[in-house]
Design a protein around this motif. Sequence first.
Motif, short mmCIF file in Angstrom:
data_model
loop_
_atom_site.label_atom_id
_atom_site.label_comp_id
_atom_site.label_asym_id
_atom_site.label_seq_id
_atom_site.Cartn_x
_atom_site.Cartn_y
_atom_site.Cartn_z
N HIS A 29 -8.46 4.53 11.06
CA HIS A 29 -8.17 4.88 9.66
C HIS A 29 -9.42 4.71 8.80
O HIS A 29 -9.71 5.54 7.93
N SER A 30 -10.18 3.63 9.04
CA SER A 30 -11.36 3.38 8.21
C SER A 30 -12.46 4.40 8.48
O SER A 30 -13.20 4.77 7.56
N LEU A 31 -12.58 4.88 9.72
CA LEU A 31 -13.54 5.94 10.01
C LEU A 31 -13.19 7.20 9.22
O LEU A 31 -14.06 7.86 8.65
N GLN A 105 -13.24 -4.24 14.27
CA GLN A 105 -14.17 -3.89 13.19
C GLN A 105 -13.45 -3.02 12.17
O GLN A 105 -12.47 -2.33 12.49
N VAL A 106 -13.96 -3.04 10.95
CA VAL A 106 -13.52 -2.11 9.92
C VAL A 106 -14.78 -1.43 9.37
O VAL A 106 -15.81 -2.07 9.17
N SER A 271 -12.23 -15.06 3.64
CA SER A 271 -11.88 -14.13 2.57
C SER A 271 -12.18 -12.68 2.93
O SER A 271 -11.63 -11.75 2.32
N THR A 272 -13.02 -12.46 3.96
CA THR A 272 -13.29 -11.09 4.40
C THR A 272 -12.05 -10.44 5.00
O THR A 272 -11.99 -9.22 5.12
N HIS A 273 -11.07 -11.26 5.39
CA HIS A 273 -9.84 -10.71 5.97
C HIS A 273 -9.09 -9.83 4.96
O HIS A 273 -8.31 -8.96 5.35
N ARG A 274 -9.34 -10.05 3.69
CA ARG A 274 -8.70 -9.24 2.65
C ARG A 274 -9.01 -7.75 2.84
O ARG A 274 -8.16 -6.88 2.63
N GLY A 278 -6.33 -4.75 3.48
CA GLY A 278 -6.25 -3.62 2.55
C GLY A 278 -6.14 -2.30 3.29
O GLY A 278 -5.37 -1.42 2.90
N VAL A 279 -6.91 -2.16 4.37
CA VAL A 279 -6.82 -0.93 5.17
C VAL A 279 -5.50 -0.90 5.92
O VAL A 279 -4.86 0.15 6.04
#
Length: 311
Positions: A29-31, A105-106, A271-274, A278-279
């Motif tokens: 989805h992020s790609l 990864q995102v 906090s990077t898990h946010r 979100g994705v």
Amino acid sequence: MAVDYPTNMIWSTLVTKRAYLGGALVLNHSLKKVGSRYQLKIMVTREAQADKEFMAVFAAAGIPTIVIETIEPARQGKVNKAFWQKLAPWAMTEYERIVLLDSDQVILQNIDHLMTLHLPEGYIACAHACTCNPRKLAHYPKDWIPQNCPFASANQHTGSPAPITPSSPRTHHLLNSGTVVLTPSKPQFDALIDAINTHPDVPHMVFPDQDILAIVYRGKWKPLPYVYNALKPMRDCHSSLWRDEDVKILHYILNKPWESRDFDENDKVESTHRLWWGVWEEVEREWTGGEAGEEKRRLFDSVLRSVVAQA
């Protein structure tokens, strides 16, 4: 609407078990979200292929799969066999370029330029391994300490990696295989297989696939800036290097965001898990909304709810 993807260059990731399905869907989805014009193809093992619901998730998502054969050393040590399957893309010579990504990864910015990144013949490109070992994990190599970390020697303002020279510390020759830019090649694949069958360190490797890549490609890999494989602990242990706005690929090593929705918003690393969640919320709406269709909603309830933490 069907997308007319180039057929000679792909993103690829390995998914061997249901636990990583959420990660793979977020990666895909992020790609798309960053406007990539290239397609992600998922590598699965024969064992994973036998799980019909597992495969049905990829079919419903419109993600092609590539079934790969077992890759394992002739002499077995205490190694996770799944790691070796990440070497499969080197044998996929029907493609001119494969960018191997990890499914935890995102993608935060468009990285399509990696598909045309110049590589000298016989080279790969990837980012250094962070060898700080901030959690002081006992099984990590003893020379994995902050002063030996290649990112400490990187340009702290531009993010440019430190050049690797014959006099560089051993740790500067190590890479992280979360993002690998490669040109498939039978001779290179054969060299990798020969190395896993003959190198004396194989039974004792802590990070099997990236350790063997560092051996076979010593002096023949192009360091990428950390932003192409930003390991989440680096946001803390390399805070002078890290720039949130520059990160292109965020890599969730160690604990995975999909394991819990309860994380410390005030912690520099957790906090990077946010961003991942979100994705995932966008993925969830796609699979459960009115336009999703009965099969997607069924698979979300029967498969995805059990592998991605619920509120």
